[in-house]
Design an enzyme around this catalytic site. Structure first.
Site, short mmCIF file in Angstrom:
data_model
loop_
_atom_site.label_atom_id
_atom_site.label_comp_id
_atom_site.label_asym_id
_atom_site.label_seq_id
_atom_site.Cartn_x
_atom_site.Cartn_y
_atom_site.Cartn_z
N HIS A 20 0.76 -1.14 0.04
CA HIS A 20 0.02 0.20 -0.01
C HIS A 20 0.91 1.23 -0.12
O HIS A 20 2.10 1.16 -0.03
CB HIS A 20 -1.08 -0.08 1.04
N HIS A 23 4.21 1.45 2.06
CA HIS A 23 5.62 0.98 1.27
C HIS A 23 5.90 1.73 0.26
O HIS A 23 6.96 1.72 -0.03
CB HIS A 23 4.95 -0.61 0.98
N CYS A 129 3.98 -9.39 20.75
CA CYS A 129 2.93 -8.93 19.56
C CYS A 129 3.28 -9.64 18.21
O CYS A 129 4.34 -8.99 17.89
CB CYS A 129 2.48 -7.74 19.53
N CYS A 132 3.26 -6.96 15.47
CA CYS A 132 4.56 -6.20 15.48
C CYS A 132 5.79 -6.75 15.47
O CYS A 132 6.87 -6.36 15.04
CB CYS A 132 4.60 -5.42 16.76
N HIS A 155 -1.33 -2.37 17.78
CA HIS A 155 -2.56 -3.12 17.07
C HIS A 155 -3.88 -3.02 18.13
O HIS A 155 -4.89 -3.57 17.60
CB HIS A 155 -2.16 -4.56 16.92
N LYS A 299 -6.26 7.20 10.31
CA LYS A 299 -5.05 6.02 10.47
C LYS A 299 -5.39 5.08 9.02
O LYS A 299 -6.45 4.75 8.92
CB LYS A 299 -5.10 5.33 11.61
N LYS A 302 -6.61 -1.36 7.05
CA LYS A 302 -7.29 -2.15 6.25
C LYS A 302 -8.80 -2.35 6.78
O LYS A 302 -9.76 -2.51 5.90
CB LYS A 302 -6.67 -3.46 5.95
N1 MSP Z 1 9.50 -6.15 7.77
C1 MSP Z 1 9.42 -4.86 8.83
C2 MSP Z 1 10.99 -4.31 8.26
C3 MSP Z 1 11.98 -4.90 8.32
S1 MSP Z 1 13.37 -4.04 7.73
C4 MSP Z 1 14.77 -4.90 8.11
C5 MSP Z 1 8.37 -4.07 8.43
N2 MSP Z 1 7.62 -4.37 7.34
S2 MSP Z 1 6.16 -3.60 6.94
O1 MSP Z 1 5.67 -4.39 5.97
O2 MSP Z 1 5.28 -3.67 8.25
O3 MSP Z 1 6.51 -1.92 7.26
C6 MSP Z 1 7.45 -1.70 6.29
C7 MSP Z 1 7.53 -0.03 6.17
O4 MSP Z 1 6.07 0.51 5.95
C8 MSP Z 1 8.01 0.72 7.61
O5 MSP Z 1 8.72 1.53 7.50
C9 MSP Z 1 6.45 1.47 8.01
O6 MSP Z 1 7.06 2.61 8.67
C10 MSP Z 1 5.96 1.65 6.68
N3 MSP Z 1 4.52 1.92 6.76
C11 MSP Z 1 3.51 1.47 7.13
N4 MSP Z 1 2.38 2.19 6.97
C12 MSP Z 1 2.86 3.35 6.82
C13 MSP Z 1 1.97 4.75 6.52
N5 MSP Z 1 0.88 4.72 6.99
N6 MSP Z 1 2.88 5.93 6.19
C14 MSP Z 1 4.16 5.71 5.99
N7 MSP Z 1 4.92 4.39 6.18
C15 MSP Z 1 4.21 3.49 6.53
O7 MSP Z 1 8.17 -3.28 9.41
#
Ligand code: MSP
Length: 491
Positions: A20, A23, A129, A132, A155, A299, A302
């Site tokens: 999304h 990412h 968790c 997380c 969460h 926020k 999903k």
């Molecule tokens: N797998 C771990 C990261 C491991 S790195 C060695 C992880 N993955 S994640 O898929 O949950 O999230 C990845 C990134 O997406 C994180 O940096 C997180 O901050 C970012 N984001 C998820 N939702 C977000 C927003 N709503 N806005 C901006 N970034 C966000 O964590």
């Protein structure tokens, strides 16, 4: 001469669902930084992204879908690759934590830290968790609005209590080395306003970290005790190092910057450098923690239908407008709010009315002349790095472009301001046409200056909006400049 190297990374994403906007954001920023370093600063760039595939969260999600973990992630990984392709992301490697070379590096790293005496067997009793993939203490837990107690602070779901044998990493040994690292390497914790929180927490004292589990299987076995599976974060963080263990890639370590969301700063700013110091490996130069996007002030979630997936994001006004919006709307580091309306506004008012208008107007004035702009004073402003050329140039218009300032702003990752500067110059170009009534005078020298200015703009915008900038560059470097299709159609 060998080029300077530059290594930028994104977090590796959990492939438990499709990607999304959160990412996409980090990945786009990484792409902009990579292209800037490659095209404008002429460095040899390595840009790493990928997926974080092990751990209980993935194991459980796969199980719910009736799939084996590997089978499950194999289906999701192409969705990430496809999303990055659509967003014009030019990564060097897409790493998966299930890649063979990665598993080997993780084992070697674990062994090194073990041999150093920084890993011991104990028993973990506390909270975990799975959403997380993180440990919590009693005082971290919260009550939900409905009154359920003992919930995850992120969460808001009931948190599991664990009691099992586990290996621990002596994180507590690294308080001093970490504080020294932050002090010595000022840019390590970026942006600065987020650094205080980390420093204070480290000063408060560090607890040893449980780094293995025996109650699930989906992960990498500890080389010194095969009954234990590595904690997913130990495994995941190592990805950045893995990618540089391949032949010819060693020169990219240490990484120049790890881009991460603020929620995962702790892992990158504290745990990761501590592991590296323990293993005797150089620490990365910078961890930049960016803010979070909300969607229409709520926020991203999903369950409440508040997500923007990649097709939706680019469906609004196209890929370049989405990339432009995400970098222009909010200072990198701060939280931001995404709305379709705000994106369309920027697309219309900035990309269409300012940039698109300048390009089509100037092309429209040059095209009927039917000849190359001969007789105009040649300018030597090709190369960005040669700073004095612009000042020396007698070109009145291009002198308004403060390249040094832009370079400095980019170095500080102030992308919104970089774009603001470039668009300020676009305004100057539009005013130049207006004030000099060029549509009446058809003055060739003026048109030549505009052409050169537009080429410069295209060069600077290339990292941000690669496909539009490429089109502009092609159009204005042709011997005969023609009017082309509209770049940004208003919505
Ligand atoms: N797998 C771990 C990261 C491991 S790195 C060695 C992880 N993955 S994640 O898929 O949950 O999230 C990845 C990134 O997406 C994180 O940096 C997180 O901050 C970012 N984001 C998820 N939702 C977000 C927003 N709503 N806005 C901006 N970034 C966000 O964590």
């Amino acid at each position: 001469m060998t080029k300077k190297t530059f290594y930028v990374t994104t977090p590796i994403y959990y492939p438990n669902d499709i990607p999304h906007i959160g990412h996409a954001y980090t990945t786009i920023v990484a792409d902009v930084i990579a292209r800037w370093n490659q095209k404008i600063l002429d460095k040899e760039v390595f840009f790493l992204t990928g997926t974080d595939e092990h751990g209980k969260k993935i194991e459980e999600t796969a199980k719910r879908k009736g799939k084996k973990p590997k089978e499950f992630v194999d289906e999701l990984v192409p969705k990430f690759k496809d999303a990055w392709k659509k967003l014009n992301i030019n990564y060097s490697r897409f790493i998966r934590t299930t890649d063979k070379d990665h598993e080997e590096v993780v084992k070697k790293l674990l062994q090194k830290v073990y041999d150093k005496g920084d890993i011991y067997l104990g028993e973990y009793e506390g909270y975990y968790c799975t959403g997380c993939e993180a440990y919590y203490t009693e005082k971290d837990l919260v009550n939900t609005l409905k009154g359920t107690s003992g919930c995850c602070p992120i969460h808001k779901t009931k948190i599991e209590k664990l009691k099992e044998k586990s290996y621990f990493f002596k994180l507590s040994n690294y308080q001093k080395p970490l504080l020294e690292l932050y002090k010595k390497n000022k840019g390590f914790l970026s942006p600065e306003f987020r650094s205080k929180e980390i420093i204070n927490r480290v000063k408060d004292g560090l607890q040893d970290l449980s780094i293995s589990r025996t109650s699930f299987n989906w992960g990498i076995q500890l080389p010194f005790d095969k009954k234990h599976i590595s904690y997913v974060w130990f495994d995941a963080l190592a990805n950045y190092y893995t990618a540089t263990r391949q032949k010819g890639k060693e020169k990219f370590w240490p990484a120049d910057v790890h881009l991460v969301g603020k929620d995962i700063s702790w892992f990158h700013c504290v745990i990761w450098p501590a592991i590296l110091i323990s293993a005797g490996i150089e620490t990365p130069k910078k961890v930049f923690s960016h803010g979070w996007w909300t969607f229409d002030k709520e926020k991203i979630s999903k369950s409440r239908g508040k997500v923007i997936n990649i097709n939706e994001l680019i469906g609004i006004a196209g890929v370049d407008s989405a990339r432009y919006f995400l970098l222009r709307e909010t200072p990198f580091g701060q939280d931001g709010d995404f709305s379709e309306k705000a994106l369309i506004q920027r697309h219309n008012n900035e990309l269409a009315d300012k940039l698109g208008n300048l390009v089509s107007r100037v092309a429209g004035l040059i095209a009927p002349l039917g000849v190359p702009l001969r007789g105009a004073r040649p300018l030597n402003i090709e190369c960005f790095g040669k700073k004095n050329e612009i000042e020396k140039s007698e070109n009145e218009l291009i002198k308004k472009l403060d390249v040094k300032k832009i370079e400095k702003l980019f170095e500080n990752y102030e992308f919104d301001k970089v774009l603001n500067e470039i668009f300020g110059f676009i305004d100057s170009c539009n005013e130049y046409v207006q004030n000099r009534k060029i549509w009446e005078t058809k003055n060739k020298k003026d048109l030549y200056e505009l052409k050169e200015s537009i080429l410069k703009i295209a060069e600077l915008l290339l990292p941000f909006i690669p496909s539009s900038a490429e089109k502009i560059k092609k159009q204005f470097s042709a011997t005969k400049i023609k009017k082309e299709e509209i770049l940004f159609r208003k919505i």
